[in-house]
Write a protein that holds these residues in place. Structure first.
Motif, PDB file in Angstrom:
ATOM      1  N   SER A  12      50.699  52.046  36.022  1.00  0.00           N
ATOM      2  CA  SER A  12      50.587  50.602  36.235  1.00  0.00           C
ATOM      3  C   SER A  12      51.889  50.018  36.783  1.00  0.00           C
ATOM      4  O   SER A  12      52.675  49.416  36.044  1.00  0.00           O
ATOM      5  CB  SER A  12      50.209  49.912  34.918  1.00  0.00           C
ATOM      6  OG  SER A  12      50.056  48.520  35.096  1.00  0.00           O
ATOM      7  N   THR A  16      49.418  45.085  35.756  1.00  0.00           N
ATOM      8  CA  THR A  16      48.073  44.544  35.580  1.00  0.00           C
ATOM      9  C   THR A  16      47.147  45.525  34.872  1.00  0.00           C
ATOM     10  O   THR A  16      46.393  45.148  33.968  1.00  0.00           O
ATOM     11  CB  THR A  16      47.461  44.144  36.939  1.00  0.00           C
ATOM     12  OG1 THR A  16      47.528  45.251  37.828  1.00  0.00           O
ATOM     13  CG2 THR A  16      48.213  42.975  37.552  1.00  0.00           C
ATOM     14  N   THR A  17      47.206  46.784  35.271  1.00  0.00           N
ATOM     15  CA  THR A  17      46.365  47.801  34.624  1.00  0.00           C
ATOM     16  C   THR A  17      46.757  47.955  33.161  1.00  0.00           C
ATOM     17  O   THR A  17      45.891  48.114  32.285  1.00  0.00           O
ATOM     18  CB  THR A  17      46.481  49.145  35.361  1.00  0.00           C
ATOM     19  OG1 THR A  17      46.090  48.961  36.728  1.00  0.00           O
ATOM     20  CG2 THR A  17      45.601  50.209  34.725  1.00  0.00           C
ATOM     21  N   ILE A  20      45.191  45.167  31.023  1.00  0.00           N
ATOM     22  CA  ILE A  20      43.771  45.402  30.770  1.00  0.00           C
ATOM     23  C   ILE A  20      43.593  46.497  29.728  1.00  0.00           C
ATOM     24  O   ILE A  20      42.772  46.380  28.809  1.00  0.00           O
ATOM     25  CB  ILE A  20      43.047  45.753  32.083  1.00  0.00           C
ATOM     26  CG1 ILE A  20      42.995  44.513  32.984  1.00  0.00           C
ATOM     27  CG2 ILE A  20      41.650  46.300  31.816  1.00  0.00           C
ATOM     28  CD1 ILE A  20      42.626  44.796  34.418  1.00  0.00           C
ATOM     29  N   VAL A  88      41.193  49.726  38.203  1.00  0.00           N
ATOM     30  CA  VAL A  88      41.506  48.310  38.409  1.00  0.00           C
ATOM     31  C   VAL A  88      41.700  48.081  39.899  1.00  0.00           C
ATOM     32  O   VAL A  88      42.525  48.741  40.530  1.00  0.00           O
ATOM     33  CB  VAL A  88      42.779  47.912  37.633  1.00  0.00           C
ATOM     34  CG1 VAL A  88      43.113  46.440  37.877  1.00  0.00           C
ATOM     35  CG2 VAL A  88      42.598  48.183  36.141  1.00  0.00           C
ATOM     36  N   GLY A 120      42.333  43.168  39.049  1.00  0.00           N
ATOM     37  CA  GLY A 120      43.708  42.749  38.849  1.00  0.00           C
ATOM     38  C   GLY A 120      44.231  42.139  40.137  1.00  0.00           C
ATOM     39  O   GLY A 120      43.712  42.416  41.222  1.00  0.00           O
ATOM     40  N   GLU A 121      45.243  41.309  40.039  1.00  0.00           N
ATOM     41  CA  GLU A 121      45.829  40.712  41.235  1.00  0.00           C
ATOM     42  C   GLU A 121      46.228  41.808  42.224  1.00  0.00           C
ATOM     43  O   GLU A 121      46.886  42.785  41.856  1.00  0.00           O
ATOM     44  CB  GLU A 121      47.053  39.868  40.864  1.00  0.00           C
ATOM     45  CG  GLU A 121      47.696  39.182  42.047  1.00  0.00           C
ATOM     46  CD  GLU A 121      48.796  38.220  41.645  1.00  0.00           C
ATOM     47  OE1 GLU A 121      49.816  38.155  42.356  1.00  0.00           O
ATOM     48  OE2 GLU A 121      48.630  37.505  40.623  1.00  0.00           O
ATOM     49  N   ARG A 135      44.779  37.432  38.131  1.00  0.00           N
ATOM     50  CA  ARG A 135      43.907  38.361  37.403  1.00  0.00           C
ATOM     51  C   ARG A 135      44.743  39.541  36.915  1.00  0.00           C
ATOM     52  O   ARG A 135      45.658  39.966  37.595  1.00  0.00           O
ATOM     53  CB  ARG A 135      42.770  38.865  38.298  1.00  0.00           C
ATOM     54  CG  ARG A 135      41.985  37.782  39.027  1.00  0.00           C
ATOM     55  CD  ARG A 135      40.871  37.140  38.256  1.00  0.00           C
ATOM     56  NE  ARG A 135      39.854  37.996  37.693  1.00  0.00           N
ATOM     57  CZ  ARG A 135      38.717  38.340  38.309  1.00  0.00           C
ATOM     58  NH1 ARG A 135      38.464  37.954  39.543  1.00  0.00           N
ATOM     59  NH2 ARG A 135      37.815  39.075  37.677  1.00  0.00           N
ATOM     60  N   PRO A 136      44.444  40.070  35.732  1.00  0.00           N
ATOM     61  CA  PRO A 136      43.377  39.662  34.826  1.00  0.00           C
ATOM     62  C   PRO A 136      43.698  38.340  34.147  1.00  0.00           C
ATOM     63  O   PRO A 136      44.823  38.109  33.710  1.00  0.00           O
ATOM     64  CB  PRO A 136      43.337  40.800  33.805  1.00  0.00           C
ATOM     65  CG  PRO A 136      44.748  41.323  33.779  1.00  0.00           C
ATOM     66  CD  PRO A 136      45.237  41.206  35.196  1.00  0.00           C
ATOM     67  N   ASP A 140      38.843  37.954  31.825  1.00  0.00           N
ATOM     68  CA  ASP A 140      38.921  39.405  32.045  1.00  0.00           C
ATOM     69  C   ASP A 140      39.359  40.127  30.770  1.00  0.00           C
ATOM     70  O   ASP A 140      38.805  41.172  30.401  1.00  0.00           O
ATOM     71  CB  ASP A 140      39.927  39.724  33.154  1.00  0.00           C
ATOM     72  CG  ASP A 140      39.491  39.222  34.510  1.00  0.00           C
ATOM     73  OD1 ASP A 140      38.305  39.351  34.846  1.00  0.00           O
ATOM     74  OD2 ASP A 140      40.356  38.695  35.244  1.00  0.00           O
TER      75      ASP A 140
END
Length: 274
Positions: A12, A16-17, A20, A88, A120-121, A135-136, A140
Protein backbone atom coordinates in the motif's frame (compact mmCIF):
# COMPACT_ATOMS: atom_id res chain seq x y z
CA UNK A 1 -12.02 -24.65 10.26
CA UNK A 2 -11.01 -23.95 13.82
CA UNK A 3 -9.54 -20.52 13.27
CA UNK A 4 -7.99 -18.61 16.10
CA UNK A 5 -5.74 -16.12 14.33
CA UNK A 6 -5.73 -14.07 11.14
CA UNK A 7 -2.77 -12.70 9.20
CA UNK A 8 -2.89 -9.76 6.84
CA UNK A 9 -0.45 -9.07 4.02
CA UNK A 10 -0.63 -5.69 2.32
CA UNK A 11 1.13 -3.61 -0.33
CA UNK A 12 0.00 0.00 0.00
CA UNK A 13 2.29 2.83 -1.21
CA UNK A 14 -0.25 5.63 -0.66
CA UNK A 15 -1.98 4.07 2.36
CA UNK A 16 -5.44 3.64 0.79
CA UNK A 17 -5.28 -0.15 0.61
CA UNK A 18 -3.99 -0.25 4.18
CA UNK A 19 -6.96 1.80 5.42
CA UNK A 20 -9.43 -0.56 3.77
CA UNK A 21 -7.62 -3.58 5.17
CA UNK A 22 -7.69 -2.11 8.69
CA UNK A 23 -11.47 -1.69 8.41
CA UNK A 24 -11.90 -5.27 7.21
CA UNK A 25 -9.80 -6.56 10.09
CA UNK A 26 -11.85 -4.53 12.58
CA UNK A 27 -14.89 -6.57 11.58
CA UNK A 28 -13.23 -9.82 12.64
CA UNK A 29 -12.68 -10.95 16.20
CA UNK A 30 -9.65 -13.16 15.84
CA UNK A 31 -6.40 -12.39 17.54
CA UNK A 32 -4.33 -10.67 14.87
CA UNK A 33 -1.10 -12.63 14.60
CA UNK A 34 0.67 -10.09 12.44
CA UNK A 35 0.09 -7.39 9.88
CA UNK A 36 2.78 -7.84 7.27
CA UNK A 37 3.31 -4.71 5.18
CA UNK A 38 5.42 -5.50 2.12
CA UNK A 39 5.35 -2.01 0.61
CA UNK A 40 9.03 -1.37 1.30
CA UNK A 41 10.49 -4.82 1.96
CA UNK A 42 9.53 -8.27 0.61
CA UNK A 43 8.06 -10.93 2.87
CA UNK A 44 10.42 -13.54 4.21
CA UNK A 45 9.83 -17.14 3.22
CA UNK A 46 7.22 -18.71 5.46
CA UNK A 47 4.45 -21.29 5.71
CA UNK A 48 0.93 -20.53 6.98
CA UNK A 49 -0.93 -23.43 8.59
CA UNK A 50 -4.55 -24.25 7.79
CA UNK A 51 -5.81 -22.90 11.12
CA UNK A 52 -4.77 -19.37 10.20
CA UNK A 53 -6.74 -17.11 7.88
CA UNK A 54 -4.70 -14.74 5.70
CA UNK A 55 -6.08 -11.60 4.07
CA UNK A 56 -4.04 -10.44 1.07
CA UNK A 57 -4.60 -6.85 -0.12
CA UNK A 58 -3.04 -4.87 -2.96
CA UNK A 59 -3.81 -2.00 -5.36
CA UNK A 60 -4.68 -2.37 -9.03
CA UNK A 61 -2.40 -0.76 -11.62
CA UNK A 62 -3.81 -0.71 -15.15
CA UNK A 63 -6.23 -3.58 -14.56
CA UNK A 64 -3.66 -5.85 -12.85
CA UNK A 65 -2.47 -6.32 -9.30
CA UNK A 66 0.63 -4.18 -8.85
CA UNK A 67 3.46 -6.45 -10.09
CA UNK A 68 5.73 -5.38 -7.25
CA UNK A 69 3.08 -6.44 -4.75
CA UNK A 70 3.06 -9.98 -6.16
CA UNK A 71 6.83 -10.07 -6.15
CA UNK A 72 6.96 -8.95 -2.51
CA UNK A 73 4.37 -11.57 -1.46
CA UNK A 74 5.71 -14.45 -3.54
CA UNK A 75 7.59 -16.31 -0.79
CA UNK A 76 4.55 -16.76 1.46
CA UNK A 77 3.12 -20.28 1.28
CA UNK A 78 -0.02 -21.89 2.69
CA UNK A 79 -0.69 -25.45 3.81
CA UNK A 80 -4.21 -25.38 2.33
CA UNK A 81 -4.77 -22.37 4.58
CA UNK A 82 -7.87 -20.21 3.97
CA UNK A 83 -7.32 -16.85 2.33
CA UNK A 84 -9.18 -13.72 1.29
CA UNK A 85 -7.99 -11.52 -1.60
CA UNK A 86 -8.75 -7.81 -1.73
CA UNK A 87 -8.00 -5.49 -4.65
CA UNK A 88 -8.29 -1.70 -4.56
CA UNK A 89 -8.81 0.28 -7.76
CA UNK A 90 -9.21 3.93 -8.70
CA UNK A 91 -12.89 3.91 -9.74
CA UNK A 92 -12.36 2.89 -13.39
CA UNK A 93 -12.26 -0.92 -13.36
CA UNK A 94 -10.34 -3.71 -11.64
CA UNK A 95 -10.59 -5.85 -14.80
CA UNK A 96 -8.97 -9.27 -14.21
CA UNK A 97 -6.97 -8.21 -11.15
CA UNK A 98 -9.05 -10.08 -8.55
CA UNK A 99 -8.90 -13.34 -10.53
CA UNK A 100 -5.16 -12.92 -11.08
CA UNK A 101 -4.63 -12.29 -7.38
CA UNK A 102 -6.71 -15.33 -6.41
CA UNK A 103 -4.78 -17.54 -8.82
CA UNK A 104 -1.48 -16.20 -7.47
CA UNK A 105 -2.54 -17.03 -3.91
CA UNK A 106 -3.89 -20.48 -4.87
CA UNK A 107 -0.64 -21.35 -6.63
CA UNK A 108 1.06 -20.84 -3.28
CA UNK A 109 -1.09 -23.36 -1.47
CA UNK A 110 -3.96 -21.23 -0.17
CA UNK A 111 -7.69 -21.93 -0.36
CA UNK A 112 -9.40 -18.70 -1.47
CA UNK A 113 -12.71 -18.49 0.42
CA UNK A 114 -13.54 -14.87 -0.34
CA UNK A 115 -12.66 -11.83 -2.43
CA UNK A 116 -13.46 -8.15 -2.65
CA UNK A 117 -12.84 -5.09 -4.78
CA UNK A 118 -12.80 -1.68 -3.09
CA UNK A 119 -12.25 1.83 -4.40
CA UNK A 120 -9.38 4.07 -3.36
CA UNK A 121 -8.27 7.49 -4.58
CA UNK A 122 -6.42 6.98 -7.85
CA UNK A 123 -2.66 7.49 -7.76
CA UNK A 124 -3.02 10.09 -10.54
CA UNK A 125 -5.77 12.01 -8.75
CA UNK A 126 -5.11 15.69 -8.04
CA UNK A 127 -7.05 18.85 -7.22
CA UNK A 128 -7.10 19.65 -10.94
CA UNK A 129 -8.08 16.15 -12.04
CA UNK A 130 -9.87 14.38 -9.15
CA UNK A 131 -10.26 10.62 -9.57
CA UNK A 132 -12.12 8.97 -6.69
CA UNK A 133 -10.94 11.85 -4.52
CA UNK A 134 -11.09 11.06 -0.81
CA UNK A 135 -11.84 7.36 -1.23
CA UNK A 136 -12.06 5.25 0.79
CA UNK A 137 -14.62 7.42 2.54
CA UNK A 138 -16.80 6.65 5.57
CA UNK A 139 -19.23 4.59 3.49
CA UNK A 140 -16.39 2.52 2.01
CA UNK A 141 -14.89 1.81 5.41
CA UNK A 142 -18.24 0.75 6.84
CA UNK A 143 -18.64 -1.69 3.96
CA UNK A 144 -15.13 -2.96 4.56
CA UNK A 145 -16.02 -3.58 8.20
CA UNK A 146 -19.19 -5.35 7.06
CA UNK A 147 -17.08 -7.57 4.81
CA UNK A 148 -14.93 -8.43 7.82
CA UNK A 149 -18.04 -9.36 9.81
CA UNK A 150 -19.20 -11.63 6.99
CA UNK A 151 -15.79 -13.30 6.85
CA UNK A 152 -16.05 -13.88 10.60
CA UNK A 153 -19.51 -15.40 10.17
CA UNK A 154 -18.41 -17.71 7.37
CA UNK A 155 -15.38 -19.01 9.22
CA UNK A 156 -17.44 -19.37 12.42
CA UNK A 157 -19.65 -21.79 10.51
CA UNK A 158 -16.51 -23.75 9.58
CA UNK A 159 -17.21 -23.00 5.96
CA UNK A 160 -14.12 -23.78 3.87
CA UNK A 161 -15.86 -23.59 0.51
CA UNK A 162 -13.68 -21.83 -2.08
CA UNK A 163 -15.23 -19.08 -4.19
CA UNK A 164 -15.18 -18.44 -7.91
CA UNK A 165 -13.57 -15.01 -7.97
CA UNK A 166 -14.54 -14.53 -11.62
CA UNK A 167 -18.11 -13.99 -10.35
CA UNK A 168 -17.11 -10.80 -8.54
CA UNK A 169 -19.27 -8.11 -10.23
CA UNK A 170 -17.33 -5.72 -12.45
CA UNK A 171 -18.24 -2.00 -12.67
CA UNK A 172 -21.26 -1.30 -14.87
CA UNK A 173 -19.76 1.22 -17.26
CA UNK A 174 -21.32 2.82 -20.32
CA UNK A 175 -19.81 2.06 -23.69
CA UNK A 176 -19.58 5.81 -24.26
CA UNK A 177 -17.28 6.35 -21.26
CA UNK A 178 -14.83 3.71 -22.43
CA UNK A 179 -15.04 4.87 -26.06
CA UNK A 180 -14.17 8.44 -25.06
CA UNK A 181 -11.36 7.24 -22.82
CA UNK A 182 -9.81 5.00 -25.48
CA UNK A 183 -10.19 7.71 -28.13
CA UNK A 184 -8.39 10.13 -25.83
CA UNK A 185 -5.57 7.66 -25.20
CA UNK A 186 -5.14 7.04 -28.93
CA UNK A 187 -5.19 10.77 -29.66
CA UNK A 188 -2.48 11.34 -27.07
CA UNK A 189 -0.33 8.63 -28.65
CA UNK A 190 -0.85 10.01 -32.17
CA UNK A 191 0.16 13.45 -30.97
CA UNK A 192 3.16 11.95 -29.20
CA UNK A 193 2.05 13.54 -25.96
CA UNK A 194 4.99 13.19 -23.59
CA UNK A 195 4.25 10.93 -20.64
CA UNK A 196 6.34 11.71 -17.61
CA UNK A 197 8.60 8.77 -16.80
CA UNK A 198 8.74 9.43 -13.07
CA UNK A 199 7.48 11.71 -10.34
CA UNK A 200 9.46 14.94 -10.26
CA UNK A 201 10.06 17.89 -7.97
CA UNK A 202 8.40 20.85 -9.71
CA UNK A 203 10.75 23.39 -8.11
CA UNK A 204 13.97 21.89 -6.66
CA UNK A 205 14.69 25.15 -4.82
CA UNK A 206 11.61 24.52 -2.63
CA UNK A 207 12.69 21.02 -1.59
CA UNK A 208 13.60 20.97 2.12
CA UNK A 209 15.21 17.52 1.87
CA UNK A 210 13.02 16.24 4.69
CA UNK A 211 13.50 12.69 3.38
CA UNK A 212 9.83 11.67 3.58
CA UNK A 213 9.57 10.85 -0.12
CA UNK A 214 12.74 8.76 -0.01
CA UNK A 215 11.53 6.80 3.01
CA UNK A 216 8.13 6.07 1.43
CA UNK A 217 9.27 5.09 -2.07
CA UNK A 218 8.66 1.32 -2.51
CA UNK A 219 11.47 0.88 -5.02
CA UNK A 220 14.18 3.16 -3.68
CA UNK A 221 13.87 5.44 -6.70
CA UNK A 222 14.52 8.49 -4.49
CA UNK A 223 17.77 8.85 -2.56
CA UNK A 224 17.83 10.58 0.82
CA UNK A 225 19.77 13.81 0.52
CA UNK A 226 19.03 14.02 -3.20
CA UNK A 227 15.23 14.11 -3.03
CA UNK A 228 14.99 16.48 -5.98
CA UNK A 229 15.98 13.58 -8.23
CA UNK A 230 14.07 10.39 -9.12
CA UNK A 231 15.41 7.30 -10.87
CA UNK A 232 12.91 6.86 -13.70
CA UNK A 233 14.02 3.25 -14.26
CA UNK A 234 12.78 2.35 -10.76
CA UNK A 235 9.66 4.55 -10.50
CA UNK A 236 6.40 2.55 -10.66
CA UNK A 237 4.13 5.64 -10.73
CA UNK A 238 2.53 4.79 -7.37
CA UNK A 239 2.74 8.51 -6.45
CA UNK A 240 3.46 7.82 -2.78
CA UNK A 241 5.99 10.66 -2.92
CA UNK A 242 3.49 13.02 -4.56
CA UNK A 243 0.75 12.31 -2.01
CA UNK A 244 3.04 12.66 1.00
CA UNK A 245 5.30 15.59 0.10
CA UNK A 246 4.70 18.17 2.89
CA UNK A 247 5.67 21.01 0.52
CA UNK A 248 3.31 19.74 -2.23
CA UNK A 249 6.04 20.20 -4.84
CA UNK A 250 6.31 16.65 -6.19
CA UNK A 251 4.27 16.02 -9.34
CA UNK A 252 3.50 13.23 -11.77
CA UNK A 253 2.06 14.52 -15.02
CA UNK A 254 0.28 12.18 -17.40
CA UNK A 255 -2.48 12.77 -19.99
CA UNK A 256 -4.30 9.78 -18.49
CA UNK A 257 -5.20 11.78 -15.37
CA UNK A 258 -7.46 14.15 -17.32
CA UNK A 259 -9.01 11.30 -19.31
CA UNK A 260 -9.73 9.24 -16.21
CA UNK A 261 -11.16 12.22 -14.33
CA UNK A 262 -13.47 13.21 -17.20
CA UNK A 263 -14.72 9.78 -18.22
CA UNK A 264 -15.04 7.84 -14.97
CA UNK A 265 -16.75 10.21 -12.57
CA UNK A 266 -19.66 7.93 -11.72
CA UNK A 267 -19.13 6.54 -8.26
CA UNK A 268 -18.41 2.82 -8.06
CA UNK A 269 -19.20 0.83 -4.92
CA UNK A 270 -17.26 -1.97 -3.22
CA UNK A 271 -18.20 -5.53 -4.13
CA UNK A 272 -17.38 -8.82 -2.41
CA UNK A 273 -18.03 -12.52 -2.63
CA UNK A 274 -17.94 -15.18 0.08
Amino acid sequence: MDLEVVNSVVFSPTGTTDRILDAIMSGMKYLLERNLNVTIEPAAEGMVDRNTLTVFAAPVYGGHVAPLALERMSRIRGDNAPAIVVVVYGNRDFENAAVEFANFVKERGFNVIGAAAFIGEHSYSSDEYPIAKGRPDKSDLLKAQEFGLRIYAKTGLRDEEPVDVSLLPRPDRSVTSYARFIAGVMKSKLKHTPVQKSALVADPDLCTHCGICASMCPTGAIEAGHEEMTDATKCIHCCACVKNCPEKIRVFETPYAKLLSENFKERQEPVFIL
